[in-house]
Design a protein around this motif. Sequence first.
Motif, PDB file in Angstrom:
ATOM      1  N   GLU A 174      -4.571   9.194   1.502  1.00 53.71           N
ATOM      2  CA  GLU A 174      -4.741   7.785   1.539  1.00 53.71           C
ATOM      3  C   GLU A 174      -4.144   6.797   0.535  1.00 53.71           C
ATOM      4  OE1 GLU A 174      -9.125   7.561   0.459  1.00 53.71           O
ATOM      5  OE2 GLU A 174      -9.125   5.354   1.215  1.00 53.71           O
ATOM      6  N   ARG A 187       3.141   7.543  -0.224  1.00 54.63           N
ATOM      7  CA  ARG A 187       2.395   6.641   0.830  1.00 54.63           C
ATOM      8  C   ARG A 187       1.796   7.615   1.765  1.00 54.63           C
ATOM      9  NH1 ARG A 187       7.414   4.126  -0.248  1.00 54.63           N
ATOM     10  NH2 ARG A 187       7.138   1.959  -0.938  1.00 54.63           N
ATOM     11  N   SER A 188       0.881   7.098   2.284  1.00 52.92           N
ATOM     12  CA  SER A 188       0.010   7.508   3.261  1.00 52.92           C
ATOM     13  C   SER A 188       0.631   7.496   4.834  1.00 52.92           C
ATOM     14  CB  SER A 188      -1.452   7.156   3.471  1.00 52.92           C
ATOM     15  OG  SER A 188      -1.480   5.645   3.968  1.00 52.92           O
ATOM     16  N   SER A 189       0.266   8.075   5.776  1.00 52.69           N
ATOM     17  CA  SER A 189       1.222   7.735   7.067  1.00 52.69           C
ATOM     18  C   SER A 189       0.727   6.520   7.493  1.00 52.69           C
ATOM     19  CB  SER A 189       0.451   8.649   8.012  1.00 52.69           C
ATOM     20  OG  SER A 189       1.179   9.526   8.767  1.00 52.69           O
ATOM     21  N   LYS A 190      -0.445   6.034   7.270  1.00 51.47           N
ATOM     22  CA  LYS A 190      -0.820   4.655   7.536  1.00 51.47           C
ATOM     23  C   LYS A 190      -0.022   3.654   6.747  1.00 51.47           C
ATOM     24  CE  LYS A 190      -5.065   1.815   7.691  1.00 51.47           C
ATOM     25  NZ  LYS A 190      -6.361   1.580   7.037  1.00 51.47           N
ATOM     26  N   GLU A 191       0.343   3.756   5.448  1.00 49.97           N
ATOM     27  CA  GLU A 191       1.070   2.812   4.814  1.00 49.97           C
ATOM     28  C   GLU A 191       2.659   2.725   5.184  1.00 49.97           C
ATOM     29  OE1 GLU A 191      -0.296   0.351   3.310  1.00 49.97           O
ATOM     30  OE2 GLU A 191      -2.420   1.458   2.818  1.00 49.97           O
ATOM     31  N   THR A 193       3.751   3.707   8.132  1.00 48.04           N
ATOM     32  CA  THR A 193       3.611   3.042   9.631  1.00 48.04           C
ATOM     33  C   THR A 193       3.638   1.706   9.456  1.00 48.04           C
ATOM     34  OG1 THR A 193       2.623   4.986  10.466  1.00 48.04           O
ATOM     35  CG2 THR A 193       2.462   3.098  11.692  1.00 48.04           C
ATOM     36  N   LYS A 194       2.879   0.990   8.564  1.00 50.06           N
ATOM     37  CA  LYS A 194       2.890  -0.413   8.432  1.00 50.06           C
ATOM     38  C   LYS A 194       4.237  -0.898   7.830  1.00 50.06           C
ATOM     39  CE  LYS A 194      -1.696  -0.990   6.222  1.00 50.06           C
ATOM     40  NZ  LYS A 194      -2.026  -1.433   4.980  1.00 50.06           N
ATOM     41  N   SER A 197       6.809  -0.854  10.813  1.00 50.39           N
ATOM     42  CA  SER A 197       6.423  -1.888  11.559  1.00 50.39           C
ATOM     43  C   SER A 197       6.912  -3.465  11.301  1.00 50.39           C
ATOM     44  CB  SER A 197       4.894  -1.836  12.155  1.00 50.39           C
ATOM     45  OG  SER A 197       4.323  -3.203  12.380  1.00 50.39           O
TER      46      SER A 197
END
Length: 225
Positions: A174, A187-191, A193-194, A197
Amino acid sequence: MAVGKYAMSKATFYDEAKSYWEQISPTVNGMLGGYGSISNIDVKGSINFLKPMLLCEWKERVGSERALDCGAGIGRVTKHTLLPLFQTVDLVEQEQKFLDQAPAFLDEGASKIGKYICCGLQEFVPQAKHYDVIWCQWVLGHLTDKHLVDFFKRCKEGLRDGGVICVKENISKEGYVYDEQDSSVTRSSKELTKIFSKAGLTILKEETQTNFPLEIYTVKMFALR
Ligand SMILES: C[S@@+](CC[C@H](N)C(=O)[O-])C[C@H]1O[C@@H](n2cnc3c(N)ncnc32)[C@H](O)[C@@H]1O
């Protein structure tokens, strides 16, 4: 602000990383923070990820003329993952000592090296429309979010038609985790990916590296365009 985010805003974020790498030995073990023994598994995972994209079996086939190894160190990824698959490989790395060691480490493979570029990725501008694959492994945690977005945008310009940017990095569960030893963030996958993008990149393929020791971070590979 969370520690990881705050760390990137410190004026010393880059200097501390540079000081860390300056005192690391130019060896595979040095490159992998003492985990030199996982290099073979890492290479196998990377080749299994990359190879299908270079062959007809992948619908968006990638060329195999020229690759760029970012944060190349002594050329571990270049030697074992990229040189077997590409005609020419360029290396970009900020620590001159590692680049000095690279030709001896690469041995016969050194004859297929195009350029050894000594430069921080936060400043590096790839030659336009030049690379089939731009490979970034275990280095992007040394860039701030802003610099990483800008770096990816420049890399996009550096791709030949059909080219891809590949990212292979540690992934936190996270948010951001700061490592004060080498001044990097995970970094997390979510960060991540942001950030992809924001740079206008789309994920074409994503895989988790298998068979790594349980005590280390999850490592993911992404192919982006
Ligand atoms: C963990 S090592 C990985 C080396 C190589 N990618 C590998 O997997 O064997 C990180 C490398 O990134 C380099 N590095 C650190 N910060 C950098 C930056 N801002 N720009 C370019 N290279 C950097 C270090 O000098 C070191 O060689």
